[in-house]
Design an enzyme around this catalytic site. Structure first.
Site, PDB file in Angstrom:
ATOM      1  N   TRP A 102     -15.175 -42.327 -67.328  1.00 18.06           N
ATOM      2  CA  TRP A 102     -14.100 -43.023 -67.988  1.00 18.06           C
ATOM      3  C   TRP A 102     -12.729 -42.406 -67.540  1.00 18.06           C
ATOM      4  O   TRP A 102     -11.813 -43.049 -67.359  1.00 18.06           O
ATOM      5  CB  TRP A 102     -14.600 -43.217 -69.467  1.00 18.06           C
ATOM      6  CG  TRP A 102     -15.380 -44.426 -69.758  1.00 18.06           C
ATOM      7  CD1 TRP A 102     -16.758 -44.182 -70.136  1.00 18.06           C
ATOM      8  CD2 TRP A 102     -15.230 -45.643 -69.392  1.00 18.06           C
ATOM      9  NE1 TRP A 102     -17.311 -45.241 -70.239  1.00 18.06           N
ATOM     10  CE2 TRP A 102     -16.588 -46.516 -69.733  1.00 18.06           C
ATOM     11  CE3 TRP A 102     -14.221 -46.532 -68.696  1.00 18.06           C
ATOM     12  CZ2 TRP A 102     -16.720 -47.620 -69.484  1.00 18.06           C
ATOM     13  CZ3 TRP A 102     -14.315 -47.766 -68.307  1.00 18.06           C
ATOM     14  CH2 TRP A 102     -15.532 -48.356 -68.910  1.00 18.06           C
ATOM     15  N   ASP A 172      -8.331 -40.977 -74.794  1.00 23.00           N
ATOM     16  CA  ASP A 172      -9.300 -42.325 -74.866  1.00 23.00           C
ATOM     17  C   ASP A 172     -10.477 -42.076 -75.761  1.00 23.00           C
ATOM     18  O   ASP A 172     -11.347 -41.361 -75.366  1.00 23.00           O
ATOM     19  CB  ASP A 172      -9.600 -42.525 -73.728  1.00 23.00           C
ATOM     20  CG  ASP A 172     -10.540 -43.749 -73.295  1.00 23.00           C
ATOM     21  OD1 ASP A 172     -10.701 -44.359 -74.701  1.00 23.00           O
ATOM     22  OD2 ASP A 172     -11.156 -44.285 -72.413  1.00 23.00           O
ATOM     23  N   LYS A 196     -17.315 -49.742 -80.105  1.00 17.04           N
ATOM     24  CA  LYS A 196     -18.181 -48.721 -80.201  1.00 17.04           C
ATOM     25  C   LYS A 196     -18.225 -48.271 -81.819  1.00 17.04           C
ATOM     26  O   LYS A 196     -19.663 -48.181 -82.386  1.00 17.04           O
ATOM     27  CB  LYS A 196     -18.119 -47.500 -79.650  1.00 17.04           C
ATOM     28  CG  LYS A 196     -18.378 -47.897 -77.938  1.00 17.04           C
ATOM     29  CD  LYS A 196     -17.505 -47.854 -76.848  1.00 17.04           C
ATOM     30  CE  LYS A 196     -18.134 -48.330 -75.655  1.00 17.04           C
ATOM     31  NZ  LYS A 196     -16.861 -48.260 -74.258  1.00 17.04           N
TER      32      LYS A 196
HETATM   33  C1  LIG Z   1     -16.268 -48.468 -73.219  1.00 16.49           C
HETATM   34  C2  LIG Z   1     -15.439 -47.308 -73.008  1.00 16.49           C
HETATM   35  C3  LIG Z   1     -13.980 -47.961 -72.312  1.00 16.49           C
HETATM   36  C4  LIG Z   1     -13.815 -49.332 -71.704  1.00 16.49           C
HETATM   37  O1  LIG Z   1     -13.645 -50.123 -72.768  1.00 16.49           O
HETATM   38  P1  LIG Z   1     -13.193 -51.646 -72.654  1.00 16.49           P
HETATM   39  O2  LIG Z   1     -13.033 -52.087 -74.238  1.00 16.49           O
HETATM   40  O3  LIG Z   1     -14.440 -52.344 -71.861  1.00 16.49           O
HETATM   41  O4  LIG Z   1     -12.146 -51.752 -71.899  1.00 16.49           O
HETATM   42  C5  LIG Z   1     -12.984 -46.918 -71.984  1.00 16.49           C
HETATM   43  N1  LIG Z   1     -13.166 -45.555 -72.201  1.00 16.49           N
HETATM   44  C6  LIG Z   1     -14.265 -45.261 -72.886  1.00 16.49           C
HETATM   45  C7  LIG Z   1     -14.406 -43.813 -73.247  1.00 16.49           C
HETATM   46  C8  LIG Z   1     -15.228 -45.929 -73.287  1.00 16.49           C
HETATM   47  O5  LIG Z   1     -16.324 -45.660 -74.062  1.00 16.49           O
END
Ligand SMILES: *Cc1c(COP(=O)(O)O)cnc(C)c1O
Length: 361
Positions: A102, A172, A196
């Site tokens: 990511w 993030d 999540k």
């Molecule tokens: C799941 C995830 C994403 C992507 O998220 P979306 O909502 O599908 O854009 C980005 N960064 C991390 C760390 C993630 O776990």
């Protein structure tokens, strides 16, 4: 129906109490005589709900007053370019720390909008260790430092907040937000897709230091500009009202269950349970991540013989243990242990793993 435990990485399990409350009030919410999905976001009732949800989150996470809280759409993925456009001038440099899938993607998606510099990269380890902090090549002139506190696919997590000096730290937090206490004042901006640890997909939480909103000077559409979202209370256009409402129920659920410190203790114990089982399996199960970098949220693991994978997945599903298939980039298995997964679910998983090993080991 027998009990099931959902180990999905995202969209992921939500607290059962939250789903039951949403179910109970789905058709008629409070006194509006309609579903919360069916009312105007600009009406009194929803505006009050939104304000209350923000207040609950601020209390839960201790968000200082000089930070704005935004409820947006487009997922974390949309923030990869938007944060570059909003926090940096076009040719300005920004430091990226690469610790897995990511953070790598965040850097690549920002590259058209900012001068991306890779300050550290743990790729050579196959993303099984974190890039040692002493070796990060940070530039004091950078617009921001970006990192990913928890790598959802590779299963790595930073044990603490990296010290980066005066340059704003941007994180993030998609897969670990609200899983433990957080000191927002250490960050310039924190963002997270909801699916999540917060609620359903389609909602993105963003917490940004107010002074940084003035940085977006390049021409861009209103919908891309954080300052405009902030000025309009995240209602520049029609927001994801149902997702916002469910996030609010989740914040209350966390508060009712002891807040972030209690979540942290539960999450620590769950992860310890699973890693201990993997490590005690004599190599039948294996997690490749260095001990100090192991994620509490996402635990990838591999069977000694990949030919057993199909059988493991079929039998685990039979036993009510859902969605253990690993990410296609890594194969193997992955168990995601977000806030909504109780200790009981992890206990059921390790009991199954031990039984499976006895039968197939
Ligand atoms: C799941 C995830 C994403 C992507 O998220 P979306 O909502 O599908 O854009 C980005 N960064 C991390 C760390 C993630 O776990």
């Amino acid at each position: 129906m027998s009990r099931t435990w959902n180990f999905a990485a995202g969209p992921a399990a939500m607290p059962e109490e939250v789903l039951r409350q949403a179910q109970a009030e789905l058709l008629e919410w409070r006194d509006v005589r309609a579903s919360v999905m069916e009312i105007s976001h600009r009406g009194k009732a929803f505006m009050a709900l939104a304000a209350g949800i923000e207040a609950d989150l601020r209390a839960l996470a201790g968000i200082p007053d000089h930070y704005k809280v935004l409820f947006l759409q487009g997922g974390a993925t949309l923030q990869f370019p938007l944060l570059a456009m909003n926090l940096a001038a076009p040719a300005q440099r920004a430091d990226y720390v690469l610790s897995g899938h990511w953070s790598d993607k965040a850097a690549r998606e920002a590259a058209p909008y900012v001068d991306v510099r890779i300050a550290a990269d743990a790729r050579d380890s196959g993303y099984t260790t974190l890039p040692p902090h002493a070796q990060w090549q940070l530039d004091p002139g950078s617009a921001y430092v970006h990192y990913t506190p928890n790598e959802t696919i590779h299963g790595l997590e930073f044990p603490d907040v990296p010290e980066v000096g005066a340059v704003p730290l941007v994180a993030d937090f998609s897969s670990s937000i609200l899983s433990a206490p957080i000191d927002i004042s250490r960050y310039g901006m924190v963002y997270a897709g909801a699916q999540k640890n917060i609620g359903p997909s389609g909602l993105t939480l963003l917490i940004v230091r107010e002074d940084l909103l003035a940085r977006a000077t390049r021409p861009m559409a209103t919908i891309f500009r954080y300052a405009d979202h902030a000025a309009q209370g995240s209602m520049l256009n029609t927001p994801n009202t149902f997702g916002w409402y469910l996030a609010g129920l989740t914040f209350r659920w966390i508060a009712r269950h002891g807040g972030l410190a209690a979540m942290a203790a539960r999450n620590r114990r769950k992860a310890d349970t699973l890693y201990a089982a993997i490590d005690a399996s004599g190599g039948f199960y294996r997690n490749p991540v260095a001990a100090a970098a192991r994620s509490r949220m996402n635990v990838p693991f591999f069977l000694v013989d990949a030919a057993l994978d199909g059988r493991f997945l079929a039998e685990s599903e039979q036993a009510g243990l859902l969605a253990l298939k690993g990410h296609r980039a890594l194969g193997g298995m992955r168990a995601s242990l977000y806030n909504a997964m109780p200790q009981e679910g992890v206990d059921a998983l390790v009991a199954f793993m031990s039984d499976f090993q006895r039968r197939h080991g």
